[in-house]
Design an enzyme around this catalytic site. Structure first.
Site, PDB file in Angstrom:
ATOM      1  CG  ASP A  35      -0.355  -0.066   2.513  1.00 48.34           C
ATOM      2  OD1 ASP A  35       0.883  -0.177   2.592  1.00 48.34           O
ATOM      3  OD2 ASP A  35      -1.097  -0.016   3.523  1.00 48.34           O
ATOM      4  CB  SER A  36       4.589   1.734  -0.057  1.00 51.55           C
ATOM      5  OG  SER A  36       4.841   0.537  -0.761  1.00 51.55           O
ATOM      6  CG  ASP A  92       0.407  -4.082   2.063  1.00 54.84           C
ATOM      7  OD1 ASP A  92       0.583  -5.005   2.880  1.00 54.84           O
ATOM      8  OD2 ASP A  92       1.240  -3.178   1.871  1.00 54.84           O
ATOM      9  CE  LYS A 108       3.163  -6.054   3.932  1.00 49.37           C
ATOM     10  NZ  LYS A 108       2.703  -4.855   4.661  1.00 49.37           N
ATOM     11  CD  GLU A 131       7.618  -0.297   7.773  1.00 52.00           C
ATOM     12  OE1 GLU A 131       6.628  -0.994   7.462  1.00 52.00           O
ATOM     13  OE2 GLU A 131       7.837   0.833   7.305  1.00 52.00           O
ATOM     14  CD  GLU A 150       0.363  -1.490   7.885  1.00 58.82           C
ATOM     15  OE1 GLU A 150      -0.029  -0.683   8.759  1.00 58.82           O
ATOM     16  OE2 GLU A 150       0.924  -1.129   6.842  1.00 58.82           O
TER      17      GLU A 150
HETATM   18  O1  KIV Z   1       3.579  -1.119   1.698  1.00 57.87           O
HETATM   19  C1  KIV Z   1       4.764  -1.479   1.769  1.00 57.87           C
HETATM   20  O2  KIV Z   1       5.598  -1.152   0.915  1.00 57.87           O
HETATM   21  C2  KIV Z   1       5.174  -2.294   2.904  1.00 57.87           C
HETATM   22  C3  KIV Z   1       6.634  -2.569   3.061  1.00 57.87           C
HETATM   23  C4  KIV Z   1       7.318  -1.370   3.589  1.00 57.87           C
HETATM   24  C5  KIV Z   1       6.885  -3.773   3.888  1.00 57.87           C
HETATM   25  O3  KIV Z   1       4.372  -2.706   3.675  1.00 57.87           O
END
Ligand code: KIV
Length: 271
Positions: free
Chosen positions: A51-52, A90, A120, A189, A122
């Site tokens: 989600d980055s 994510d 994934k 992280e 969080e």
């Molecule tokens: O969204 C992302 O890029 C991440 C990584 C930093 C692990 O969750």
């Protein structure tokens, strides 16, 4: 030493075997077809549709604004470029927290509409019910502890997490809980390296670090950061392998000059 690096397709089982053999796992983010194809063919083990994307693709200040539809679009594009790596997507903010039914629906949409192999999420104990429900549908789940950017407004800053004993203890317990619940791997992280080492030593599942030191089972970086496309982000843990910002700037200024000088296209570049 024989390795898993020649496997045709990376599965969650391959990753568990890599941990057992103490073979390090390399993971990067990707958000589009072309980049995914390059890093897959280079031999990366896991591609995270992170989600980055909210920051590096869309220019937002945080990961909060990105939607499930956006993530699905990015993941579909990535999956089209990948033959070998395990693709993990994510679940974005607001699609799984506090509502396990919604979490399951979100994960099912990702799996059905993108062809990715895992999701994934969080968080630790707060989201265990959501993880259990997703796992009950046969969807592999990767956990994410430590600095969890979707909770940035709770933390207030992006500083190193779990430096204090109480938070470190909670993280250790959450890691055990995520493993017992059935996560196939966990991302840690921005936490102290000694704590990450402890988690990795206790766990049978792979622990992937970002800013968590070397004594974990693998590493993940945001591809735009490690290639030096993004110049605005320079945490201590980031190793830049290239300066694509400068390379692209050089190429674009040469192109502008050639166009203005009537040097491009030349006779052999026309029909
Ligand atoms: O969204 C992302 O890029 C991440 C990584 C930093 C692990 O969750």
């Amino acid at each position: 030493m024989s390795t898993q690096s020649n496997v045709k397709v990376v599965t969650t089982h391959v990753l568990t075997a890599m941990k057992l053999r103490e073979e390090k796992i390399a993971m990067l983010t990707a958000y589009d077809f072309s980049m995914a194809k390059i890093i897959d063919q280079a031999g990366i083990d896991i591609i995270l549709v992170g989600d980055s994307a909210s920051n590096v693709m869309a220019g937002h200040q945080s990961t909060l604004p990105i939607t499930l539809d956006h993530m699905i679009y990015h993941a579909q594009s990535v999956v089209r470029g990948v033959e070998r790596a395990l693709v993990v997507v994510d679940l974005p903010f607001g699609t799984y927290q506090g509502n396990s039914k919604e979490a399951l629906c979100s994960a099912i949409r990702i799996m059905k509409e993108t062809g990715a192999q895992a999701v994934k999420l969080e968080g630790g104990r707060e989201i265990v019910e959501s993880i259990q429900r997703i796992l009950s549908a046969g969807i592999p789940v990767m956990g994410h502890l430590g600095l969890t950017p979707q909770s940035i407004h709770k933390f207030g800053t992006y500083v190193v997490r779990a430096k204090e004993e109480q938070e470190a203890q909670k993280l250790l317990e959450d890691a055990i809980l995520l493993e017992e619940t059935g996560c196939f791997a966990i991302v840690l992280e921005k936490i102290p390296a000694v704590l990450a080492k402890k988690v990795a030593e206790n766990a049978k599942i792979p622990i992937i670090g970002i800013g968590a030191g070397k004594d974990v089972d693998g590493q993940v970086l945001v591809v735009h950061d490690m290639l030096g496309i993004n110049q605005d982000f320079s945490p201590r843990f980031l190793r830049r392998y290239h300066n694509l910002y400068a390379e692209i700037t050089g190429s674009v200024t040469s192109y502008i000059k050639d166009v203005r000088n009537r040097d491009f296209p030349n006779e052999s570049e026309q029909y």
